[in-house]
Design a protein around this motif. Structure first.
Motif: not given
Length: 377
Positions: A155-156, A112-117, A135-143, A119-120
């Motif tokens: 990445q963090l 999931s490294e792209i999510l960290g990038k 606030q950052v809202n992240i919908g999770v599904g279909g991964t 967020l940076l």
């Protein structure tokens, strides 16, 4: 005049729930004089951004980022609410099946490294004053990933080491080799909230790893490696930080929300809560005369916290016609639905699954004709 609620979930490989809702309304409104209430659903998976934008007009922000897979520059869209400083991210658009799985053979090689990038990048914009982010809202599904959010956290400030103190690539195939780690935690100036599409525990007999892992392309051996690696990581976390690991870790998105809950105290909101508070908050079931919902595949997972199960539960005690339009129904033969629930399978209108996907608009037209005839009774 009757009130007809149109509230489907997305149909994967066809269209998101906003598009599906509008198509159904268009077909039904041709010669049916009813009041149609459109409430497209999202459980955090595919179409999450589309529904958020339908509910509140949001500003799109595009981040161009090099992704480690393929070493190519990709554009990633997030949505921004300038009024309250909320940002919305769809995990399926970052590391979903449609983004990654066609290029890689196994979740062992994905993370999931792209999510960290991203967020940076959001942090940079917030620190510079370009954005006011609360606030950052992240919908999770279909991964396509099963990595406990380790890739994003790498990445963090998270670094994994083997027994020779060499840095390990943070993909699940290597988690069993991790002997130590460091976490020079990047401080994020905003709250992180995950909206999760399932409430299935990550570990169980079976847990989310097994239930959803094979859908992502993992073999039985892959799943054993992933589970063993996860347990190794969790043992190290417990020793290093003296974290108290919850007895049940949420399994959505391969554990990405659970990982961020441990490392960043991220809040996890079930889709059920999000749907009731943000989508159906102004719907009064006693005022609805018929319900039209649906999704691509209707099966037991539909009742595991996903959109269609949520709305059926909401209307459970109301004796009104409830139409479920789906590509295919795969409920067990002994699974009994209430008599007022009518399941319409689009695949039955065509020769095969591929035809039903390609011609889904025609299928929706045929389903709408059936619904119109039923409503006239």
């Amino acid at each position: 005049m009757k009130n007809i609620l149109i509230a489907p979930n997305s149909f994967k490989q066809c269209a998101d729930s906003v598009v599906i809702s509008q198509i159904i309304k268009e077909f039904l409104s041709v010669d049916v004089n009813q009041n149609f209430i459109v409430k497209p659903l999202t459980d955090g998976g595919d179409g999450f951004l589309s529904v958020c934008n339908f509910l509140i007009k949001l500003k799109p922000i595009i981040y161009s980022i090099y992704h480690d897979y393929g070493k190519q520059l990709n554009n990633y869209k997030v949505l921004y609410n300038e009024n309250n400083g909320n940002i919305y991210i769809e995990s399926a658009e970052l590391f979903g099946m449609k983004r990654l799985h066609q290029k890689q053979s196994s979740p062992l090689e994905l993370n999931s490294e792209i999510l960290g990038k991203i967020l940076l990048r959001i942090k940079e914009d917030a620190d510079s004053g370009e954005l006011n982010v609360e606030q950052v809202n992240i919908g999770v599904g279909g991964t396509a990933t099963i990595d406990f959010g380790i890739g994003a956290c790498s990445q963090l400030g998270l670094k994994l080491f083997d027994d020779s103190k060499k840095i390990i690539n943070p993909t699940p195939q290597n988690f069993d080799e991790v002997k130590d780690f460091e976490f020079s935690k990047v401080q994020l100036p905003f709250k992180i909230v995950f909206i999760v599409d399932v409430d299935t525990p990550l570990f169980g007999e079976p847990g989310a790893i097994e239930i959803y892992g094979k859908q992502k392309g993992a073999s039985d051996q892959d799943l054993k490696i992933i589970k063993s690696g996860f347990k190794n990581i969790l043992n190290l976390i417990t020793k290093k930080f003296e974290f108290k690991i919850p007895s049940e870790l949420n399994g959505a998105g391969g554990g990405v929300a659970s990982g961020f809950n441990l490392f960043y105290d991220a809040e996890i909101i079930p889709a059920k809560e999000f749907i009731k508070k943000n989508i159906l908050n102004d719907i009064h079931p006693e005022e609805i005369d018929a319900l039209i919902t649906g999704e691509g595949k209707f099966d037991f997972q539909s009742f595991e916290g996903k959109g269609i199960g949520v709305i059926l539960e909401l209307f459970e005690n109301f004796n009104i016609p409830k139409f479920i339009i789906c590509g295919v129904s795969e409920l067990p033969n002994d699974f009994k639905l209430a008599n007022n629930i009518i399941v319409i399978e689009l695949q039955k209108y065509f020769n095969n699954k591929d035809d039903s996907i390609k011609n889904y608009k025609l299928g929706l037209a045929k389903a709408s004709e059936l619904i119109k005839s039923e409503l006239k009774h």
